[in-house]
Design an enzyme around this catalytic site. Structure first.
Site, short mmCIF file in Angstrom:
data_model
loop_
_atom_site.label_atom_id
_atom_site.label_comp_id
_atom_site.label_asym_id
_atom_site.label_seq_id
_atom_site.Cartn_x
_atom_site.Cartn_y
_atom_site.Cartn_z
N LYS A 189 8.18 -3.81 -17.87
CA LYS A 189 7.65 -4.33 -16.61
C LYS A 189 7.92 -5.83 -16.56
CE LYS A 189 5.41 -2.55 -13.03
NZ LYS A 189 5.73 -1.25 -12.45
N GLY A 237 -4.97 2.72 1.41
CA GLY A 237 -3.74 1.93 1.37
C GLY A 237 -2.60 2.62 2.08
N GLY A 288 0.62 1.38 2.60
CA GLY A 288 1.90 0.71 2.36
C GLY A 288 3.04 1.71 2.44
N VAL A 337 4.31 3.75 0.22
CA VAL A 337 3.98 5.05 -0.37
C VAL A 337 2.86 5.73 0.41
CG1 VAL A 337 3.09 6.23 -2.41
CG2 VAL A 337 4.76 4.39 -2.67
N TYR A 346 1.82 5.39 3.48
CA TYR A 346 2.17 5.83 4.83
C TYR A 346 3.08 7.06 4.79
CZ TYR A 346 2.47 5.44 9.85
OH TYR A 346 2.34 5.70 11.20
#
Length: 345
Positions: free
Chosen positions: A78, A174, A176, A178, A180
């Site tokens: 990451k 949420g 965003g 993903v 939506y």
């Protein structure tokens, strides 16, 4: 810092500062046992360097677990870039990060994550081939949502006795990329959607397109529903919020949803089935990993279908052992990392 690396068992930690562009970045490589470490690049404001380093290390381990349980020939890594208060040239900053990635000689492959975009990956790609999620490669969010949708069906079967989502009340936290895309799929399956997001425009759009019911962000977790789908930032499930939940299961696309494994035990004690986040949301990683290797879309789609199978395996072990699915998933991942085939160097 060395004590933190030792306690987290991380393989390596890389830091860079570029005063000219304002770049301050961390790349954490959890392991390269099965192949190059792959994980997104976050571009967020952090209160201090220690917070950025700890976030990178925690998320890198999550990526190791995600990759090994998804059956991918990748390690876990990451990157986090500390977003400065003022950015004179965003493109130059990400080009500098690309040079940083290139300096690791292919041990880490980067991708989009919170705060970054395909345009940022295009800038990185000017200086390294060890990047995916570029404009040409495509946004992996849709594939993450596809995997979460399959995982929700599996979770519904395990907890409610049917994978038919028609009429189920599903709360999405949420909206965003993903969240939506997931809402769109759930709506098509006949689910009754409850939604919240800090962006009122996204909520309004979901109301118009999917007939979703808007819920205030602070009220969503305590709103009665069948399945809660966290799809925003992590750490949404702690001892206080879990006590407020009024759902049968939690299955969403957000990373690091649990603040601790003790919270997973709390969910188990309350009879709330938890879909381990790095299992259910692995669709994006599957897409970027296989696409980067040149696999066909049909191969990628077939691999995505295995997410539900892996969740079924986790749930079966959890039920048999009377343990939280989160602990079972960790155990399975650690076992595969320790005994599975490794990359020959």
């Amino acid at each position: 810092m060395f004590a933190l690396m030792h306690s987290s068992r991380i393989e390596s930690l890389h830091l860079v500062v570029d005063p000219e562009t304002g770049l301050k970045a961390v790349i954490a490589i959890d392991n390269c046992q099965r192949g190059p470490a792959l994980g997104g690049c976050r571009y967020l404001a952090y209160p201090d360097e220690d917070s950025a380093i700890e976030d990178a290390i925690r998320l890198a381990r999550n990526m190791s677990y995600k990759a090994v349980l998804a059956g991918l020939p990748q390690g876990g890594g990451k990157a986090v870039i500390m977003r400065p208060a003022h950015v004179p040239d965003r493109a130059a900053l990400f080009e500098a990060f690309g040079r940083f990635v290139e300096s690791l000689d292919g041990r880490y492959i980067t991708a989009v994550d919170s705060g970054t975009s395909s345009a940022d990956m295009d800038c990185i790609a000017q200086h390294t081939q060890h990047v995916t999620s570029t404009t040409e490669a495509g946004d992996p969010s849709a594939h993450t949502a596809m995997g979460v949708f399959a995982g929700i069906r599996t979770t519904a079967m395990a907890r409610l006795g049917s994978d038919n989502l028609e009429g189920l009340r599903i709360a999405i936290q949420g909206l965003g990329h993903v969240g939506y895309a997931l809402a769109e799929q759930l709506h098509a399956a006949g689910a009754d959607l409850l939604v919240s997001d800090l962006d009122s425009g996204r909520v309004q759009l979901a109301m118009e397109q999917f007939g979703a019911h808007p819920i205030a962000c602070e009220a969503l977790l305590s709103t009665p529903c069948d399945i809660l789908a966290p799809c925003g930032l992590g750490a949404v499930l702690n001892s206080k919020t879990v006590a407020q939940l009024r759902c049968a299961a939690v299955a969403g696309g957000a990373n690091n949803q649990l603040t601790s494994l003790q919270v997973a035990d709390q969910l188990e004690n309350r009879g709330i089935l938890y879909a381990p986040d790095y299992v259910i949301n692995s669709g994006g990683l599957i897409y970027v990993a296989l696409q980067h290797r040149g696999e066909t879309l049909s191969t990628i789609t077939a691999h995505l279908a295995q997410i539900g199978q892996r969740l079924t395996e986790v749930y079966a072990h959890a039920q048999a052992e009377k343990r939280s699915p989160a602990r079972v998933a960790d155990m399975l991942a650690e076992h595969l990392l320790n005994v599975g085939p490794r990359l020959t160097r």
